[in-house]
Write an enzyme that holds these catalytic residues in place. Sequence first.
Site, PDB file in Angstrom:
ATOM      1  N   CYS A  54       5.121  12.308 -16.256  1.00  0.00           N
ATOM      2  CA  CYS A  54       5.931  13.519 -16.438  1.00  0.00           C
ATOM      3  C   CYS A  54       5.384  14.688 -15.651  1.00  0.00           C
ATOM      4  O   CYS A  54       5.877  15.792 -15.758  1.00  0.00           O
ATOM      5  CB  CYS A  54       6.070  13.875 -17.916  1.00  0.00           C
ATOM      6  SG  CYS A  54       4.509  14.267 -18.689  1.00  0.00           S
TER       7      CYS A  54
ATOM      8  N   ASP B 245      -2.283  17.865 -14.259  1.00  0.00           N
ATOM      9  CA  ASP B 245      -3.655  18.109 -14.700  1.00  0.00           C
ATOM     10  C   ASP B 245      -4.579  16.965 -14.305  1.00  0.00           C
ATOM     11  O   ASP B 245      -5.728  17.188 -13.954  1.00  0.00           O
ATOM     12  CB  ASP B 245      -3.692  18.335 -16.213  1.00  0.00           C
ATOM     13  CG  ASP B 245      -3.303  19.759 -16.558  1.00  0.00           C
ATOM     14  OD1 ASP B 245      -3.820  20.666 -15.896  1.00  0.00           O
ATOM     15  OD2 ASP B 245      -2.451  19.946 -17.438  1.00  0.00           O
TER      16      ASP B 245
ATOM     17  N   GLU C 157      -4.032  13.006 -19.108  1.00  0.00           N
ATOM     18  CA  GLU C 157      -4.186  14.019 -18.070  1.00  0.00           C
ATOM     19  C   GLU C 157      -5.621  14.509 -17.927  1.00  0.00           C
ATOM     20  O   GLU C 157      -5.922  15.346 -17.086  1.00  0.00           O
ATOM     21  CB  GLU C 157      -3.223  15.194 -18.310  1.00  0.00           C
ATOM     22  CG  GLU C 157      -3.255  15.781 -19.696  1.00  0.00           C
ATOM     23  CD  GLU C 157      -2.214  16.901 -19.889  1.00  0.00           C
ATOM     24  OE1 GLU C 157      -1.643  17.380 -18.901  1.00  0.00           O
ATOM     25  OE2 GLU C 157      -2.005  17.293 -21.048  1.00  0.00           O
TER      26      GLU C 157
ATOM     27  N   HIS D 263       2.535  27.049 -13.037  1.00  0.00           N
ATOM     28  CA  HIS D 263       3.689  26.814 -13.909  1.00  0.00           C
ATOM     29  C   HIS D 263       4.945  27.515 -13.433  1.00  0.00           C
ATOM     30  O   HIS D 263       6.048  27.046 -13.668  1.00  0.00           O
ATOM     31  CB  HIS D 263       3.333  27.150 -15.356  1.00  0.00           C
ATOM     32  CG  HIS D 263       2.590  26.015 -15.994  1.00  0.00           C
ATOM     33  ND1 HIS D 263       1.223  25.992 -16.069  1.00  0.00           N
ATOM     34  CD2 HIS D 263       3.034  24.831 -16.487  1.00  0.00           C
ATOM     35  CE1 HIS D 263       0.855  24.850 -16.626  1.00  0.00           C
ATOM     36  NE2 HIS D 263       1.930  24.126 -16.889  1.00  0.00           N
TER      37      HIS D 263
HETATM   38  C1  PEP Z   1       0.850  17.738 -16.330  1.00  0.00           C
HETATM   39  O1  PEP Z   1      -0.270  18.220 -16.463  1.00  0.00           O
HETATM   40  O2  PEP Z   1       1.159  16.907 -15.451  1.00  0.00           O
HETATM   41  C2  PEP Z   1       1.936  18.168 -17.219  1.00  0.00           C
HETATM   42  C3  PEP Z   1       3.104  17.581 -17.197  1.00  0.00           C
HETATM   43  O3  PEP Z   1       1.685  19.223 -18.020  1.00  0.00           O
HETATM   44  P1  PEP Z   1       1.681  20.761 -17.553  1.00  0.00           P
HETATM   45  O4  PEP Z   1       2.109  20.804 -16.117  1.00  0.00           O
HETATM   46  O5  PEP Z   1       2.628  21.490 -18.440  1.00  0.00           O
HETATM   47  O6  PEP Z   1       0.267  21.159 -17.731  1.00  0.00           O
HETATM   48 MG    MG Z   2      -0.773  19.265 -18.294  1.00  0.00          MG
END
Ligand code: PEP
Ligand code: MG
Length: 760
Positions: free
Chosen positions: A680, A633, A609, A368
């Site tokens: 996303c 994910d 995901e 992240h």
């Molecule tokens: C993802 O998993 O692609 C997503 C957008 O969520 P995060 O990266 O916050 O887990």
């Molecule tokens: Mg995610």
Amino acid sequence: MANKMFETLKDIIQAVNKAPDLKQALNIIVQHTRQAIQVDAVSVYFRDDKTDQLVLMATDGLNPNAIGKIRFNPGQGLVGLVMNQSEPVNIQDAHTHPNYCFVTETDEASFHGFLGVPIMQHRQALGVLVVRHTSKRRFSPGDETFLITLAAQLAGAISYASRMGELTQWLDHVAGQSFHMKGLSGSPGIEIGEALIVFPPANLEAVPDNAIPAEETDAQIQAFTNAVSNVESEFKELSRRMEGTLPREELALFDVFGLMLKSDSLIDAIIYRIKAGQWAQAALRDTIADHVKQFDAMDDAYFRERAIDIKDLGRRILMHLQMQQTSTPDISGPTVLAGEEVSVSQLAEVPLENLVAIISTKGSPSSHIAILARALGIPAVMGIDDLPINRIKGQKIIVDGYSGQIYVKPTKAVLDEFNRLIKQEKSLDSQLQELITQPSETLDGIHIPLLVNTGLLADITPSLQSGAEGVGLYRTEIPFLIRDGFPGEDEQTKIYKQVLQNFSPRPVTFRTLDIGGDKALPYFPVVEDNPFLGWRGIRIMLDHPEIFLTQIRAILKANIYDNNLRLMLPMISDVGEVDESLRLIKKAHAELINEGIDVPYPAIGLMIEVPSAIYQMKALAKRVDFFSVGSNDLTQYLLAVDRNNKQVANLYNCLHPSVLSSIQHIVDVAHQYNKTVSVCGEMAGDPASALALVGMGIDSLSMSAGSLLRIKWVVRSFTQQQAKTLISQALEMEHTADIYSLFNNAIDQAGLGGLIRAGT
Ligand code: PEP
Ligand code: MG
């Protein structure tokens, strides 16, 4: 392996881990191994990437003057053979082997028995570990296992040395010269700034070096003595509280601590180091390490145990030192945030106008913190595991987020070259600025809305300036992460209102709290063996409806502008979770209406995901209004590759054939049910992947603000038909690398090479 051998191996590895630098680590290896298996010579060779030769780097038994001079070509000699075969070579009499080659400098003629094992990492041989014996000797399977185990353990620690360029630079660095290191590209871009080291509190190993001027010596000594007397009182208090609870012998431990604290050898050594120019924290770190070494080396188990007490004592003193010395770092110019594991809260401490890049010894491009770097449009390099973090404070660093390289104390020539690239990059950026007002349309007129991913209020401005058509993912957990406790309903409403108002009338998709995995709230600890397969996202929310309902109410209450709110649920793996979430959302909505707060019921979507959701698309499509693929994910779970693990980062790939065909399936089923699908995850901001997604018929793409104009350039440079042809070819391919080349070549041929590498 016999127990004794195992113990010896463990001791060697421990000693190596404590070695202050690579050279000494190698010396420990050769000396200890020579004793452990009773041989006449032990040597380590590394592969020089530039020449592909194997170079003698350390030896005990061969002529030490030959270090750095003896070089074998690939396949040359027995050492070259071990390297080429990537497997052990065990020969009773080396002289009789066809590959034997006589090397005068090392006095090879005197050795007969030979055993060499490759030092392997990521299927690549980084070097060779060799033992030699003067008489003929066939080494035992136990010896072989011993060396293989040692080589495997060492591979990680010396991986950088496999690239001789880096090794030279490392050695130069020890002498104060410039060096460069490679990690993984976490966020694209190039920047130059001074390193600011962030380190976790009360962790002695993480304390960085910090030379102090003579006039600060007294203040540092004073800080140290204050810390010691605070710890003394702490012990007295602890001992008093424990009286009557702990047996007398255990209570005596506090006296031992007290004695240790008064011991001249400890106190004097620390003060001596401070007087020699170290700051108190590093003086403490080194003195404690010395004492621990001494205790560790003792034969008596009781005394060895005392090493733990010394460490504990050190940590306590450090904590008090840090409490006195928490001053906000002096940040004035461009700053590169560096640490073992840079956290979101550390990121938030640096004024954003100064923060130019992030480098981290741990983590991977899908961590992240790397995602946040992309959100902020700054380069990041992750997983530089050999980075000597406590030696780079205040150094000038070039961060090349395209290739995942950093240059510490760069030479003038390197600086000039990067300044040239930065200039080119700026000119590409200003070229891209012209696209802000242009529509995101393919050459054949298909509109692909480009949206932004946000979460920090600080990245709203760049998001708005990027010309985004809305927010495709608002990660609500980020405001939760940088606080000391759960924000209440009113506080949340305030934050959400700001976002909705700023973007109105453009749509904003709020994702409900997605904590767990690598996003632990400091005030809501979740300790699990497998956090990514554990209590995460919607699972936590459904178990804590009070937290979920508060958030839903806050989000719904914030929707007072143009009804531009959309709500999205993360980590859905089962329709039951959707039904339960919808029930709670309806409940929150009804409550508000009853309270006279007349807010509309929002469009609700799901993140796809988790692989199980792919196969329940039909059932899910009947329940909600839209979908968004969380490719970060989805890739992690489909490929069984931890998104934060550098060790397997080369296997983590969103253009893997399985990921592509899964997304194609998601899009097809959603469209059958007239539901829209966005992506996303970080995939949407990668030029090659975005082109693939356009070919699949994706309805919109949501990405970091920094990527938006780049992707708009991609969208505007192809027809959807071209993208479709490419994806149908890609879906026939078996290897990810071929798929990458297919899309990257298409991007290059369209004249957009500047999007995939530094410079044009
Ligand atoms: C993802 O998993 O692609 C997503 C957008 O969520 P995060 O990266 O916050 O887990
Ligand atoms: Mg995610």
